[in-house]
Design a protein around this motif. Structure first.
Motif, mmCIF file in Angstrom:
data_model
loop_
_atom_site.group_PDB
_atom_site.id
_atom_site.type_symbol
_atom_site.label_atom_id
_atom_site.label_comp_id
_atom_site.label_asym_id
_atom_site.label_seq_id
_atom_site.Cartn_x
_atom_site.Cartn_y
_atom_site.Cartn_z
ATOM 1 N N ARG A 102 0.802 -1.216 0.000
ATOM 2 C CA ARG A 102 0.000 0.000 0.000
ATOM 3 C C ARG A 102 0.840 1.274 0.000
ATOM 4 O O ARG A 102 0.428 2.302 -0.539
ATOM 5 C CB ARG A 102 -0.940 -0.014 1.209
ATOM 6 N N GLU A 103 2.020 1.243 0.596
ATOM 7 C CA GLU A 103 2.808 2.470 0.719
ATOM 8 C C GLU A 103 3.456 2.909 -0.593
ATOM 9 O O GLU A 103 4.055 3.985 -0.655
ATOM 10 C CB GLU A 103 3.894 2.299 1.792
ATOM 11 N N ILE A 104 3.340 2.115 -1.630
ATOM 12 C CA ILE A 104 3.969 2.450 -2.920
ATOM 13 C C ILE A 104 2.900 2.882 -3.913
ATOM 14 O O ILE A 104 1.982 2.133 -4.230
ATOM 15 C CB ILE A 104 4.756 1.247 -3.482
ATOM 16 N N GLU A 105 3.012 4.120 -4.387
ATOM 17 C CA GLU A 105 2.079 4.649 -5.379
ATOM 18 C C GLU A 105 2.567 4.280 -6.781
ATOM 19 O O GLU A 105 3.747 4.440 -7.094
ATOM 20 C CB GLU A 105 1.987 6.173 -5.267
ATOM 21 N N ILE A 106 1.664 3.791 -7.613
ATOM 22 C CA ILE A 106 2.016 3.504 -9.009
ATOM 23 C C ILE A 106 1.181 4.361 -9.951
ATOM 24 O O ILE A 106 1.714 5.179 -10.695
ATOM 25 C CB ILE A 106 1.833 2.010 -9.330
ATOM 26 N N THR A 107 -0.135 4.204 -9.902
ATOM 27 C CA THR A 107 -0.968 4.904 -10.881
ATOM 28 C C THR A 107 -1.157 6.385 -10.568
ATOM 29 O O THR A 107 -1.292 7.204 -11.475
ATOM 30 C CB THR A 107 -2.353 4.240 -10.991
ATOM 31 N N ARG A 108 -1.148 6.748 -9.292
ATOM 32 C CA ARG A 108 -1.375 8.147 -8.928
ATOM 33 C C ARG A 108 -0.105 8.986 -8.966
ATOM 34 O O ARG A 108 -0.172 10.208 -8.886
ATOM 35 C CB ARG A 108 -2.007 8.246 -7.533
ATOM 36 N N ASP A 109 1.026 8.350 -9.077
ATOM 37 C CA ASP A 109 2.295 9.077 -9.067
ATOM 38 C C ASP A 109 2.858 9.136 -10.483
ATOM 39 O O ASP A 109 3.211 8.102 -11.066
ATOM 40 C CB ASP A 109 3.290 8.385 -8.133
ATOM 41 N N TYR A 110 2.925 10.350 -11.064
ATOM 42 C CA TYR A 110 3.421 10.507 -12.434
ATOM 43 C C TYR A 110 4.881 10.090 -12.557
ATOM 44 O O TYR A 110 5.374 9.850 -13.655
ATOM 45 C CB TYR A 110 3.254 11.961 -12.893
ATOM 46 N N ARG A 111 5.586 9.958 -11.428
ATOM 47 C CA ARG A 111 7.008 9.625 -11.494
ATOM 48 C C ARG A 111 7.271 8.142 -11.686
ATOM 49 O O ARG A 111 8.398 7.746 -12.003
ATOM 50 C CB ARG A 111 7.705 10.116 -10.219
ATOM 51 N N SER A 112 6.284 7.296 -11.471
ATOM 52 C CA SER A 112 6.512 5.861 -11.595
ATOM 53 C C SER A 112 6.626 5.454 -13.066
ATOM 54 O O SER A 112 6.095 6.119 -13.956
ATOM 55 C CB SER A 112 5.383 5.085 -10.917
ATOM 56 N N VAL A 113 7.310 4.337 -13.306
ATOM 57 C CA VAL A 113 7.483 3.803 -14.655
ATOM 58 C C VAL A 113 7.076 2.337 -14.642
ATOM 59 O O VAL A 113 7.626 1.545 -13.867
ATOM 60 C CB VAL A 113 8.938 3.937 -15.142
ATOM 61 N N VAL A 114 6.129 1.962 -15.495
ATOM 62 C CA VAL A 114 5.671 0.578 -15.590
ATOM 63 C C VAL A 114 6.185 -0.019 -16.888
ATOM 64 O O VAL A 114 5.973 0.547 -17.967
ATOM 65 C CB VAL A 114 4.133 0.489 -15.550
ATOM 66 N N ALA A 115 6.877 -1.142 -16.798
ATOM 67 C CA ALA A 115 7.401 -1.831 -17.977
ATOM 68 C C ALA A 115 7.115 -3.317 -17.828
ATOM 69 O O ALA A 115 7.839 -4.034 -17.126
ATOM 70 C CB ALA A 115 8.900 -1.587 -18.134
ATOM 71 N N GLY A 116 6.036 -3.780 -18.461
ATOM 72 C CA GLY A 116 5.672 -5.191 -18.346
ATOM 73 C C GLY A 116 5.320 -5.553 -16.917
ATOM 74 O O GLY A 116 4.397 -4.998 -16.319
ATOM 75 N N THR A 117 6.075 -6.488 -16.344
ATOM 76 C CA THR A 117 5.836 -6.924 -14.966
ATOM 77 C C THR A 117 6.830 -6.295 -13.993
ATOM 78 O O THR A 117 7.024 -6.799 -12.881
ATOM 79 C CB THR A 117 5.923 -8.456 -14.864
ATOM 80 N N SER A 118 7.433 -5.192 -14.401
ATOM 81 C CA SER A 118 8.385 -4.476 -13.539
ATOM 82 C C SER A 118 7.925 -3.029 -13.388
ATOM 83 O O SER A 118 7.487 -2.402 -14.359
ATOM 84 C CB SER A 118 9.791 -4.525 -14.141
ATOM 85 N N VAL A 119 8.015 -2.511 -12.171
ATOM 86 C CA VAL A 119 7.628 -1.124 -11.904
ATOM 87 C C VAL A 119 8.711 -0.457 -11.079
ATOM 88 O O VAL A 119 9.177 -1.013 -10.076
ATOM 89 C CB VAL A 119 6.293 -1.053 -11.138
ATOM 90 N N VAL A 120 9.146 0.724 -11.509
ATOM 91 C CA VAL A 120 10.058 1.552 -10.720
ATOM 92 C C VAL A 120 9.249 2.721 -10.187
ATOM 93 O O VAL A 120 8.589 3.440 -10.949
ATOM 94 C CB VAL A 120 11.250 2.043 -11.558
ATOM 95 N N ALA A 121 9.267 2.900 -8.871
ATOM 96 C CA ALA A 121 8.431 3.914 -8.238
ATOM 97 C C ALA A 121 9.154 4.475 -7.017
ATOM 98 O O ALA A 121 10.336 4.178 -6.777
ATOM 99 C CB ALA A 121 7.084 3.319 -7.850
#
Length: 377
Positions: free
Chosen positions: A341-360
């Motif tokens: 829960r403490e990691i934002e993915i969709t609401r944070d414009y800074r995150s990067v989603v690549a396939g099954t890997s996410v940098v946030a």
């Protein structure tokens, strides 16, 4: 489980079609890499992280607005190099806003302070500035992540204030690599998008009751509907009003492609959430046409992955792990992903989603931001 979506081709003969799909996979995201934090050395210490980018090899680039620097880390998290300082010359910045890798392999940097875009070859030793693109028209976009149209031009977004709806209306811009805007699409505000915003006019008086001025403020309904947009590869755009699970997808020319829908049960606010929300509007309840709703909207936000997949984060109960429906580029529901829960993915414009890997981004025990990589399996 069923999903309803409409393609442009099928619209010639059908208004909508229902497709049965196999049970989607279950992905669980776990952290397998951390960069930075309170105990990090100088190379992994950041002032103000405003954007992240990941290249095809998995190297991570961090844009630090406070230091006007870019830092590069290997896919294993080892520090590789840094570049940049405050200024207006090559590899100098005055207000980095966003970064991202283009189809040309260059790292593109939006330098707001110098009103320009820089295309940097970070694979060269040392890195070199290859392209400098002035922004003679609306720089807009600000922190909108970089995406590109099929012709290589940049997808950008700006806004204008529309008095007829008393709200801001977004513009999707097609920006050439010469910096000029070759096309502007004014996005249509969908029904319900502004239902959660209310302008409150307050008459200000002195101690004797004499009117001395009028103030205007805008208030948003806690847990009310929000209009979110996301841009993906080849100029594709998705949008959703969070009060209903209907994600519309458009191509680079703004033509409708499909609608992604799911039936999801309502999620009630917890006692804690209701108390916090109520305190936000308690002082002006009498001036607002809304209160705190009983349930949360079904959608949190949406985000494209670099391969064209779309993550639709759904609302969950207070304190539970985050959860998203993952659709492939053809609109098929392929997975349901959960992560801490403490990691934002969709609401944070800074995150990067690549396939099954996410940098946030996350924060450590000292509330210091650090970079994390999630692997979904």
């Amino acid at each position: 489980m069923r999903i309803v979506y409409t393609t442009l081709a099928l619209m010639l003969c059908l208004s909508s079609t229902t497709f049965a799909q196999p049970q989607p996979a279950r992905w669980t995201g776990t952290v397998d890499l951390t960069i930075g934090g309170s105990d990090a050395d100088e190379n992994a210490t950041f002032g103000r992280i405003v954007s992240l980018a990941v290249d095809r090899t998995g190297r991570i680039v961090v844009a630090d607005r406070q230091d006007n620097q870019l830092k590069i880390f290997s896919r294993d998290g080892a520090f590789v190099s840094r570049m940049g300082r405050k200024g207006a010359g090559p590899l100098e910045f005055t207000g980095i806003a966003s970064i991202g890798f283009g189809p040309d392999g260059l790292l593109w940097v939006r330098d707001e302070g110098n009103v320009r875009l820089l295309g940097i070859d970070v694979a060269a030793t040392p890195a070199k500035n290859v392209r400098t693109v002035p922004l003679p028209q609306m720089s807009g976009g600000n922190h909108v992540p970089f995406t590109f149209n099929p012709d290589g031009s940049i997808v950008d977004e700006s806004i204008l204030f529309d008095k007829s709806i008393e709200s801001f209306r977004p513009l999707k811009l097609r920006r050439t690599l010469a910096g000029t805007i070759s096309r502007t699409d004014t996005l249509v505000v969908p029904p319900g998008a502004n239902d959660n915003v209310k302008k409150v006019v307050t008459v200000q008086k002195d101690a004797n009751g004499k009117e001395i001025g009028v103030s205007e403020r805008y208030f948003s309904q806690p847990y009310g509907p929000e209009w979110h947009r996301a841009y993906g590869p080849s100029g594709v755009r998705a949008e959703v009003v969070t009060s209903r699970y209907e994600v519309k997808v458009f191509d680079d020319n703004g033509k409708f492609i499909r609608t992604l829908t799911r039936n999801v049960p309502p999620v009630a606010l917890s006692t804690r959430e209701r108390h916090v929300a109520d305190s936000l509007i308690s002082a002006i309840k009498q001036s607002l046409p809304f209160g705190v709703p009983a349930n949360k909207p079904p959608i949190v936000n949406i985000k494209f992955s670099s391969d064209g997949g779309l993550w639709v984060e759904r609302t969950v109960e207070d304190g539970h792990a985050r959860e998203a429906d993952v659709f492939d580029r053809n609109g098929r529901l392929i997975a349901i992903a959960t992560w801490p829960r403490e990691i934002e993915i969709t609401r944070d414009y800074r995150s990067v989603v690549a396939g099954t890997s996410v940098v946030a981004l996350s924060t450590d025990a000292s509330e210091i931001e650090r970079i994390v990589r999630l692997r979904f399996r």
